[in-house]
Design a protein around this motif. Sequence first.
Motif, short mmCIF file in Angstrom:
data_model
loop_
_atom_site.label_atom_id
_atom_site.label_comp_id
_atom_site.label_asym_id
_atom_site.label_seq_id
_atom_site.Cartn_x
_atom_site.Cartn_y
_atom_site.Cartn_z
N TYR A 45 0.83 -1.35 0.14
CA TYR A 45 -0.02 -0.31 0.19
C TYR A 45 0.92 1.29 0.33
O TYR A 45 1.91 1.09 0.49
N ARG A 46 -0.36 2.14 -0.24
CA ARG A 46 1.08 3.65 -0.22
C ARG A 46 0.96 4.08 0.50
O ARG A 46 0.25 3.69 1.73
N THR A 47 2.00 4.46 1.71
CA THR A 47 2.20 5.23 2.61
C THR A 47 1.62 6.53 2.44
O THR A 47 2.41 7.56 4.07
N HIS A 121 13.98 -11.63 3.33
CA HIS A 121 13.07 -10.56 2.93
C HIS A 121 12.28 -9.40 3.36
O HIS A 121 12.27 -8.65 2.93
N LEU A 122 12.24 -9.63 4.69
CA LEU A 122 11.15 -8.44 4.98
C LEU A 122 12.09 -7.29 5.21
O LEU A 122 11.32 -6.63 4.76
N GLU A 123 13.21 -8.08 5.61
CA GLU A 123 14.00 -5.47 5.57
C GLU A 123 14.19 -6.05 4.06
O GLU A 123 14.85 -4.23 4.27
N GLN A 124 14.54 -6.61 3.34
CA GLN A 124 14.54 -5.63 1.41
C GLN A 124 13.84 -5.60 1.57
O GLN A 124 13.89 -3.96 0.95
N VAL A 125 12.54 -5.93 1.31
CA VAL A 125 11.26 -5.52 0.67
C VAL A 125 10.92 -3.59 1.82
O VAL A 125 10.69 -2.99 1.16
N LYS A 126 11.49 -3.97 3.23
CA LYS A 126 11.23 -2.69 3.65
C LYS A 126 11.72 -1.44 3.04
O LYS A 126 11.31 -0.33 2.65
N ALA A 127 13.00 -1.58 2.93
CA ALA A 127 14.35 -1.01 2.56
C ALA A 127 14.02 -0.35 1.20
O ALA A 127 13.95 1.15 1.04
N VAL A 128 13.50 -1.28 0.22
CA VAL A 128 12.73 -0.74 -1.09
C VAL A 128 11.44 0.05 -0.78
O VAL A 128 11.25 1.23 -1.46
N GLY A 129 10.33 -0.29 0.03
CA GLY A 129 9.08 0.29 0.24
C GLY A 129 9.60 1.73 0.71
O GLY A 129 9.06 2.76 0.26
N ASP A 130 10.66 1.69 1.50
CA ASP A 130 10.77 3.47 2.13
C ASP A 130 11.25 4.28 0.99
O ASP A 130 10.74 4.73 1.45
N ARG A 131 12.44 3.98 0.11
CA ARG A 131 12.77 4.54 -1.05
C ARG A 131 11.44 4.94 -2.11
O ARG A 131 11.57 6.69 -2.75
#
Length: 458
Positions: A45-47, A121-131
């Motif tokens: 989702y969009r933050t 996996h979750l650390e990766q997607v969160k890092a990309v998602g933050d950007r």
Amino acid sequence: MSTRTDGHGDDPLIETRADLIGLFAGGEKPKERWRIGTEHEKFVYRTDGSHRAPSYDEPGGIRDLLDGLTAYGWTPIEENGVVIALAGPDGNVSLEPAGQLELSGAPLDNLHQTCAETGRHLEQVKAVGDRLGLGFLGLGLWPDKTRAELPIMPKGRYAIMLRHMPRVGTMGLDMMLRTCTIQTNLDYASEADMVKKFRVSLALQPLATALFANSPFLEGKPNGFLSYRSHIWTDTDPHRTGMLPFVFEDGFGYERYADYMLQVPMYFVYRDGQYIDAAGLDFRDFLAGNLSVLPGETPRLSDWSDHLSTAFPEVRLKSFLEMRGADGGPWSKICALPAFWVGLLYDQTALDAAWDEVKHWTIEDHERIRGEVPRLGLAAKGPRGRTFRELGARILDIAAAGLKARARLNGTGDDESGFLGPLREIVASGKTPAEVLLDRYHGAWGGDLGRIYDEMSF
């Protein structure tokens, strides 16, 4: 759902009935080679406060999310020139129909490795998602989205399924677009071992549904269920869902499951990078060379494997067993589900003890329980009047003993039984995750469901 990474190529033609059954027999492994596969989905989702589900093509959308993950060593998988999945040492990252992001993890030896894989996996997607301005929600059902508000991902099999689902049930589109799950894939040593594991896991799948119930909201309000995701399967497609009563009958084995799958209508055939619509057609006609969309052609083993992936019972057999009853949820639940099933199924003493708990249940008991659990959760009762909360305490003890007996230790000497901790807390409280969310909604949130994004995001 499965992601194809190649064409039919030169894989063998199916020449006899034994070839169908041979795929199941080919999955047999000695105990020392048994592995754990964990799959988990989450909503994207969009933050920016809108909580909108991003489309594939928009700037900062799903395509850009997949592209961002390639920085961590993931390799793109394309369909018709469009990236629809990623492959890497931790398995595959793929897309569900409305952009739900899934990790289909690698086959691993122990739960310490599984939880580490989940963490990476979750650390990766969160890092990309933050950007990109993207967040990730751990629930079993979109809490506030209509079907019309959700995007569709560019995968050929999904287009076929989206057309076909409304012909056979009222909630198939909800299943595809609005749900997330956690799933565990496990091995077997022989046909007899498969049969016992299938029976135990099918009987106890409603207990997993209760323990992981996490979908009490639909379109912005309570929906009357604790696991609405589980309820959705009751009217998705009667030909390919359900409790499979024949599994508990004498004579069940590879051949009987193959017979079941031959009765399941087809969805598609994959040829030369394209999905050919075969929805509603008969695989037996395909075997005879009489499939209308591929006249004169007979199936290959890859076609049979594809077909096996289009049935959605509570437990599914391929060349391994898939446990399919749990709602999506937070990080700790992703580690807890494989712990639950590995503890019960990968130690013979635990498997026998679990079977003793359910072997007296009738087909009518299984069907009644399956129908009640999505609404009642741990308050549902077994055939002898014992609540699922009571049953859950006993089954978790069995699972813990099975994990201790496996003696897979981490670097500090801990065995795998600690991963059951979140489930023990649920049983001790008597409240499913869904009931905790409902308490928050009616209490601290003051009916503001937007708060769920703050508390249930990864």
